[in-house]
Design an enzyme around this catalytic site. Structure first.
Site, short mmCIF file in Angstrom:
data_model
loop_
_atom_site.label_atom_id
_atom_site.label_comp_id
_atom_site.label_asym_id
_atom_site.label_seq_id
_atom_site.Cartn_x
_atom_site.Cartn_y
_atom_site.Cartn_z
N GLY A 105 0.89 -1.15 0.00
CA GLY A 105 0.00 0.00 0.00
C GLY A 105 0.93 1.19 0.00
N CYS A 106 0.39 2.37 -0.11
CA CYS A 106 1.24 3.55 -0.11
C CYS A 106 1.79 3.77 1.29
CB CYS A 106 0.43 4.74 -0.59
SG CYS A 106 1.40 6.21 -0.85
N GLN A 107 0.97 3.49 2.30
CA GLN A 107 1.36 3.80 3.67
C GLN A 107 1.62 2.56 4.51
OE1 GLN A 107 -0.72 6.84 5.74
NE2 GLN A 107 -1.41 7.82 3.89
#
Lengths: 143, 417
Positions: free
Chosen positions: A51-53
């Site tokens: 995921g991005c985070q």
């Protein structure tokens, strides 16, 4: 063995007693804490869903016509949510998983966690679980 | 208001309530809580003047610009060009030709990267950036370096989130064609010694582009005094509309560069055998621009000028100091970016809690902060962390909101530990 929809309805039932957002999140955080972590040796690039985070790891095992999932995340809320997803989909046939309709997140008011802007890897994880379902369905037909 | 320091509040140089009243979005509720908007580093909210100017333009004045002889086209062109003059004076550019309208900082950097690359870059040349750049000031240079065989060099950051001028000097070489550096770091808040960096670059015979995305509404910028070759910033981080930005370049340099995009407005004559290009600034403004956005941006600039940059800077500093002081009392907090020279950005982690988890709990409390790598992955890699929580301030933020943030964080820690 309960069906995917029966397990989803059970979770929705669990959440009905919580009117406050904080109680809901306490439940999810507890789920995250209880979820057995994936061992470090299996937290390899092949098993990661970026995921991005927050990062999510997913492992699928096929045994006796059923798919079992193990999942983990470096963020505890994401971990709680992936714990719920594995609880719903684990132990079912590839066909059931591939054709499942996941409605419980929306019913318990957590659909925002499936928004692409959340960038928590959950959407990609669901897609991956269903892809495993499809892949094993094809494999079963070939046997 | 319980723990806010009254002395600090009383010394705020302008009436924050009056400012807040101009931002309609600040009255909304998020998750049944009053919005506390602390994600200004990503984008700022818009005052009534900007919303109304844009709305009025679309409702009463709209048409395409620069080509029509009709009344509406003239009105639009006048308003658009007035914005250019306003910015020329604001950053003290020599002529309006040096002010190019863009879609934003990223577009501005790409414009220079591609055109500068085409004109000047050769195999073995070097571009020098810093370790704290936004991805927008890394990736375009990587792409053009690959095209022309040039080499991207990076000045590393120090533990406190600054860059060392000594290290910068050692990385400047005879091959350094251009330096691209941020004025203020978006993830750490560090204000770089940009004047020294510009002077050192010029002494080395290198050109320099300054990324002023986080600086334009925080610090007074005089491009002639700074003597930078290029300077870029976005409208949406200075209370203006999205899809607007400014690329400043010295006239002689911009003149020498080839055009970036081809299309309407940027041409003088088009023939199948040869096309000639328009003069500055239009050479770099291909196609119908974001007219309403640029006209709205003029209102944003007037809004900032009316409040005054010194007042804005003082307010920002007070919020920053108070935030450091309040958050500093939370057990296990670690700040990233502790430069003496710092703008209103506070990046932090608490114990081993993942920033995403903190962001989700704060969101439920109506508090908007940023979590993640803030488009500066190399900064996160430097500190060996997945990301940070980042609170960043705007002119409408208050000490009370810092208290709400502090209490929210304490609650998040309790829930997540």
């Amino acid at each position: 063995m309960k069906t995917i929809d029966e397990i989803q309805n059970e979770i929705i039932g669990d959440f009905e007693m919580y009117s406050d957002w904080a109680d809901k999140y306490e439940y999810i955080i507890d789920m995250g804490k209880e979820l057995k972590p994936i061992s470090g040796a299996l937290k390899i690039e092949d098993n990661i869903i970026k995921g991005c985070q927050s990062r999510v790891w997913l492992i699928a095992d096929y045994e006796n016509g059923k798919l079992n999932f193990q999942a983990d995340s470096d963020a505890i809320i994401t971990k709680g949510l992936v714990g719920m997803l594995t609880k719903v989909l684990s132990g079912h046939s590839p066909k059931e998983i591939a054709e499942s309709n996941l409605f419980f997140m929306e019913k318990i008011g957590l659909q925002e966690h499936l928004s692409p802007t959340r960038a928590n890897g959950l959407l990609a994880m669901i897609k991956q679980m269903k892809t495993y379902g499809l892949a094993y369905m094809t494999k079963e037909k070939m046997i | 208001m319980n723990s806010a320091n009254n002395d600090i509040i009383q010394s705020i140089p302008f009436d924050v309530d009056k400012i807040r009243a101009q931002f309609p979005i600040l009255n909304i509720q998020v998750n049944n809580k009053p919005l506390v908007y602390l994600d200004n580093g990503a984008s700022t909210q818009k005052p009534n003047s900007v919303i109304e100017t844009t709305n009025f333009y679309y409702s009463n004045q709209y048409s395409n610009i620069h080509r029509g002889v009709h009344k509406l086209s003239q009105i639009g062109t006048d308003l658009y060009e007035k914005t250019r003059l306003n910015f020329q004076h604001f950053i003290n550019a020599t002529t309006p030709s040096e002010i190019i309208f863009t879609k934003g900082t990223t577009h501005g950097i790409n414009t220079i990267a591609y055109t500068y690359g085409r004109k000047y870059l050769q195999k073995g040349d070097e571009i020098l950036i810093s370790g704290m750049e936004h991805h927008s000031n890394i990736v375009p240079w990587q792409i053009v370096c690959e095209i022309y065989g040039a080499i991207l060099k990076v000045v590393p950051i120090e533990q406190n989130g600054t860059i060392s001028l000594e290290k910068f000097k050692t990385l400047l070489s005879p091959k350094t064609k251009l330096v691209a550096m941020t004025y203020i770091s978006n993830s750490l808040g560090t204000i770089n010694p940009i004047k020294e960096i510009i002077d050192l670059s010029h002494q080395n015979g290198s050109h320099i582009l300054v990324d002023a995305a986080q600086a334009i509404h925080h610090l007074p910028i005089d491009v002639q005094e700074l003597d930078c070759d290029f300077l870029v910033f976005s409208g949406h981080k200075m209370y203006g509309p999205t899809g607007t930005g400014i690329l400043y370049g010295k006239e002689a340099l911009l003149d020498a560069l080839p055009p970036f995009e081809g299309g309407g407005d940027m041409i003088k004559e088009v023939r199948f055998d040869k096309t000639t290009f328009n003069d500055l600034p239009f050479k770099f403004e291909a196609g119908t621009p974001n007219i309403a956005g640029i006209i709205g941006l003029n209102a944003a600039l007037d809004f900032i000028k009316e409040i005054g940059l010194p007042q804005i800077m003082a307010h920002d500093k007070q919020l920053l100091d108070y935030c450091h002081q309040q958050l500093g009392e939370i057990d296990g907090i670690r700040f990233f970016g502790t430069s003496q020279e710092k703008a209103g950005v506070v990046s932090f982690l608490i114990n081993e809690i993942h920033p995403y988890d903190i962001g989700v709990i704060l969101d439920n409390l109506g508090i908007a902060i940023r979590t993640g790598h803030h488009c500066t992955q190399p900064v996160m890699d430097f500190y060996n962390i997945p990301g940070t929580c980042r609170a960043s301030f705007g002119i409408y933020n208050t000490m009370e909101e810092i208290d709400v943030l502090t209490n929210g964080l304490k609650r998040a820690v309790k829930m997540l530990s």
